[in-house]
Design a protein around this motif. Structure first.
Motif, PDB file in Angstrom:
ATOM      1  N   PHE A  61      23.847   3.291 -61.383  1.00 55.67           N
ATOM      2  CA  PHE A  61      22.900   3.517 -60.293  1.00 55.67           C
ATOM      3  C   PHE A  61      21.558   3.987 -60.841  1.00 55.67           C
ATOM      4  CE2 PHE A  61      21.179   6.446 -57.019  1.00 55.67           C
ATOM      5  CZ  PHE A  61      20.934   5.516 -56.014  1.00 55.67           C
ATOM      6  N   THR A  62      21.576   4.957 -61.756  1.00 54.67           N
ATOM      7  CA  THR A  62      20.325   5.510 -62.278  1.00 54.67           C
ATOM      8  C   THR A  62      19.591   4.542 -63.208  1.00 54.67           C
ATOM      9  OG1 THR A  62      21.491   6.643 -64.081  1.00 54.67           O
ATOM     10  CG2 THR A  62      21.066   7.911 -62.070  1.00 54.67           C
ATOM     11  N   GLN A  79      19.040   1.407 -62.387  1.00 50.63           N
ATOM     12  CA  GLN A  79      18.345   0.434 -61.550  1.00 50.63           C
ATOM     13  C   GLN A  79      16.851   0.754 -61.508  1.00 50.63           C
ATOM     14  OE1 GLN A  79      20.106  -0.113 -57.644  1.00 50.63           O
ATOM     15  NE2 GLN A  79      22.099   0.514 -58.463  1.00 50.63           N
ATOM     16  N   GLU A  90      14.608   0.330 -59.267  1.00 49.46           N
ATOM     17  CA  GLU A  90      14.171   0.969 -58.022  1.00 49.46           C
ATOM     18  C   GLU A  90      14.515   2.464 -58.012  1.00 49.46           C
ATOM     19  OE1 GLU A  90      15.151  -3.328 -57.318  1.00 49.46           O
ATOM     20  OE2 GLU A  90      16.269  -1.649 -58.127  1.00 49.46           O
ATOM     21  N   VAL A  91      15.676   2.797 -58.548  1.00 51.91           N
ATOM     22  CA  VAL A  91      16.101   4.198 -58.606  1.00 51.91           C
ATOM     23  C   VAL A  91      15.231   4.958 -59.604  1.00 51.91           C
ATOM     24  CG1 VAL A  91      18.017   5.759 -59.159  1.00 51.91           C
ATOM     25  CG2 VAL A  91      18.431   3.655 -57.862  1.00 51.91           C
ATOM     26  N   ARG A  92      14.873   4.327 -60.707  1.00 49.48           N
ATOM     27  CA  ARG A  92      13.999   4.972 -61.696  1.00 49.48           C
ATOM     28  C   ARG A  92      12.662   5.339 -61.051  1.00 49.48           C
ATOM     29  NH1 ARG A  92      15.900   6.774 -65.648  1.00 49.48           N
ATOM     30  NH2 ARG A  92      14.180   6.419 -67.029  1.00 49.48           N
ATOM     31  N   LEU A 140      12.146   5.813 -57.782  1.00 48.09           N
ATOM     32  CA  LEU A 140      12.398   6.881 -56.803  1.00 48.09           C
ATOM     33  C   LEU A 140      12.515   8.241 -57.481  1.00 48.09           C
ATOM     34  CD1 LEU A 140      14.949   5.115 -54.427  1.00 48.09           C
ATOM     35  CD2 LEU A 140      12.584   5.724 -53.917  1.00 48.09           C
ATOM     36  N   LEU A 141      13.238   8.295 -58.597  1.00 49.62           N
ATOM     37  CA  LEU A 141      13.374   9.557 -59.320  1.00 49.62           C
ATOM     38  C   LEU A 141      12.023  10.030 -59.857  1.00 49.62           C
ATOM     39  CD1 LEU A 141      16.751   9.044 -61.224  1.00 49.62           C
ATOM     40  CD2 LEU A 141      16.260  10.786 -59.500  1.00 49.62           C
TER      41      LEU A 141
END
Length: 122
Positions: A41-42, A44, A46-48, A50-51
């Protein structure tokens, strides 16, 4: 008591700068471990993003708290610090309900301790 309050406030500020570094620059494996997430998940893109965006907010809170020592004095300084620490406590309360309960221990508790210490100074 002023020095104790100052130490707690600075601790919260530095903690949020550390969270910023973790959210923006750490490897996905470290982020997954720290935030109780799946490594895939991390990783991805998009997640990078967002974080990293979340990291900016934490970093700005930490920098704002530290800047309050130089930009304000006396009761204005304490009021600004109380406001920022209250923001942190409220956001951590929400985060504990929606993400992981350890946010209450790692972010909300230090902010509340700093708030209480400031209240003894005022």
């Amino acid at each position: 008591m002023q020095i104790i309050a100052t130490i707690f406030v600075i601790f919260v500020a530095i903690e949020h700068l550390g969270i910023m570094i973790l959210e923006m620059f750490a490897k996905p494996e470290k982020q997954a471990q720290s935030f109780d997430l799946n490594t895939e998940f991390t990783k991805q893109p998009e997640v990078r993003v967002l974080l990293a965006n979340q990291g900016i907010y934490n970093g700005m809170l930490g920098l704002s708290i530290l800047a309050s020592f130089w930009l304000f004095s006396d009761n204005t300084q304490l009021t600004v610090q109380l406001l920022l620490l209250t923001f942190i406590a409220v956001v951590a309360l929400y985060g504990g309900f929606t993400s992981t309960r350890k946010i209450w221990l790692l972010q909300m508790l230090p902010a509340i301790i700093a708030i209480i210490a400031i209240c003894f100074v005022i």
